[in-house]
Scaffold this motif. Structure first.
Motif, mmCIF file in Angstrom:
data_model
loop_
_atom_site.group_PDB
_atom_site.id
_atom_site.type_symbol
_atom_site.label_atom_id
_atom_site.label_comp_id
_atom_site.label_asym_id
_atom_site.label_seq_id
_atom_site.Cartn_x
_atom_site.Cartn_y
_atom_site.Cartn_z
ATOM 1 N N LEU A 102 0.879 -1.229 0.125
ATOM 2 C CA LEU A 102 0.134 -0.175 0.116
ATOM 3 C C LEU A 102 0.912 1.219 -0.146
ATOM 4 O O LEU A 102 2.025 1.169 0.256
ATOM 5 C CB LEU A 102 -1.106 -0.132 1.286
ATOM 6 N N ARG A 103 0.337 2.465 -0.201
ATOM 7 C CA ARG A 103 0.979 3.638 -0.137
ATOM 8 C C ARG A 103 1.337 3.801 1.206
ATOM 9 O O ARG A 103 0.884 3.459 2.160
ATOM 10 C CB ARG A 103 -0.088 4.831 -0.241
ATOM 11 N N LYS A 105 2.467 5.150 4.927
ATOM 12 C CA LYS A 105 1.431 5.560 5.737
ATOM 13 C C LYS A 105 1.548 7.122 5.574
ATOM 14 O O LYS A 105 0.662 7.945 5.972
ATOM 15 C CB LYS A 105 1.608 5.055 6.974
ATOM 16 N N LEU A 107 2.246 9.225 3.298
ATOM 17 C CA LEU A 107 2.117 9.432 1.794
ATOM 18 C C LEU A 107 3.609 10.272 1.193
ATOM 19 O O LEU A 107 3.205 10.858 0.320
ATOM 20 C CB LEU A 107 1.137 10.584 2.093
ATOM 21 N N ASN A 145 4.431 -0.320 2.070
ATOM 22 C CA ASN A 145 3.408 -0.438 3.163
ATOM 23 C C ASN A 145 2.934 -1.884 3.046
ATOM 24 O O ASN A 145 1.464 -1.929 2.600
ATOM 25 C CB ASN A 145 2.703 0.637 3.370
#
Lengths: 225, 79
Positions: A102-103, A105, A107, A145
């Motif tokens: 995932l991106r 945390k 950003l 992530n």
């Protein structure tokens, strides 16, 4: 030992890994993503970068490319497969490794040398490292992530399928040492047969004291061992 | 025949972008705002006049590529 590096439009660590493999005496070939067969390979590397500009999701488009069918076939036949950074994302998109990246945390795109701890050193990729050894390896990613479901996390722990975890310089695995929000500080995992390793850190950048350190060398010498 | 597909992160997956958008809207005074989840939107045209069959094709596209079912959910609507 023969190695193949898969090259996608937007791959940008393909030549770095080729330099590392050749330095370690692998006989390496570059394989363009439109190829429909692989040269004889003991190791396939899916390099870092931004394949297809990270369109749709990181690794999603590369995960459906022509050559990937051959990579999946070879992996299922036991060939060693190493996915670094975008390569790890691609391996999760193909299903060869479970979970998803995932991106980050916070950003932010994170580019820094981070400490990682060797969790399982009893594999074809990590046997030259000591268990719990702390390595300093560069990370450079926006989607690192790691996320997976509770059943798979249990499997990762029970079957010893976690390769590396982010830690601090003393080896503590706490939240402060986690650069991207990754589940349980995970920075690299194996498949259940342990012939596939996906990792966000870049061992190919750590092979020469002139530009960094040599903490990545033993990953390649483990494979040759 | 045209369909829309909306892909969003699953409820239990952290959506930091949605969170930042939410915080910003709250900061500029949108006080009754409860939550925001950010997602992706696709418009898909299918050469098929039979709705059920066409929708099935779109569903297959979602499963095969448009959504990563480990982390994302999708919704299909005829438009």
């Amino acid at each position: 030992m023969n190695s193949s590096v898969i090259v996608f439009p937007g791959s940008n660590c393909d030549r770095d890994i080729a330099v590392a493999l050749e330095k370690m005496q692998f006989k390496n070939q570059m394989v363009w993503h439109k190829e429909t067969s692989l040269p004889k390979s003991d190791l396939i590397v899916i390099p870092g970068g931004f394949s297809y500009g990270d369109y749709l999701r990181s690794g999603a488009i590369a995960g459906k490319s022509l050559i990937i069918k051959e990579v999946i076939k070879a992996a299922n036949d036991g060939c060693l497969v190493l996915g670094i950074c975008n390569g790890f994302q691609i391996l999760t998109e193909t299903g060869l490794l479970k979970g998803a990246l995932l991106r980050n945390k916070n950003l932010k795109f994170i580019n820094k040398d981070t400490n990682i701890k060797v969790i399982n050193n009893n594999t074809k990729f990590t046997n030259k490292y000591k268990k719990d050894q702390i390595l300093k390896i560069n990370i450079a990613h926006n989607e690192g992530n790691y996320f997976t479901n509770p059943d798979h996390l249990k499997e990762l722990n029970d079957e010893n399928l976690i390769a590396f975890k982010y830690c601090d310089d003393k080896g503590n695995l706490d939240e402060d040492a986690n650069p991207n929000g990754s589940l349980k500080n995970i920075s690299g995992i194996f498949n259940s047969k342990k012939n596939i390793l996906g990792m966000m850190p870049h061992p190919e950048r750590m092979i020469d004291n002139l530009i960094s350190n040599t903490d990545g060398v033993n990953l390649f010498s483990s494979i040759l061992n | 025949m045209k369909f829309s597909v909306t892909v969003t992160l699953k409820k239990d997956v952290l959506d930091p972008q949605g969170k930042v958008v939410q915080n910003t809207l709250q900061n500029i005074g949108m006080d009754s705002l409860k939550s925001i989840r950010q997602g992706k939107y696709f418009e898909i045209e299918i050469n098929d006049n039979e709705e059920t069959a066409a929708k099935k094709k779109v569903d297959n596209m979602c499963k095969k590529l448009l959504a990563n079912l480990i982390i994302e959910d999708y919704k299909i609507n005829k438009i």
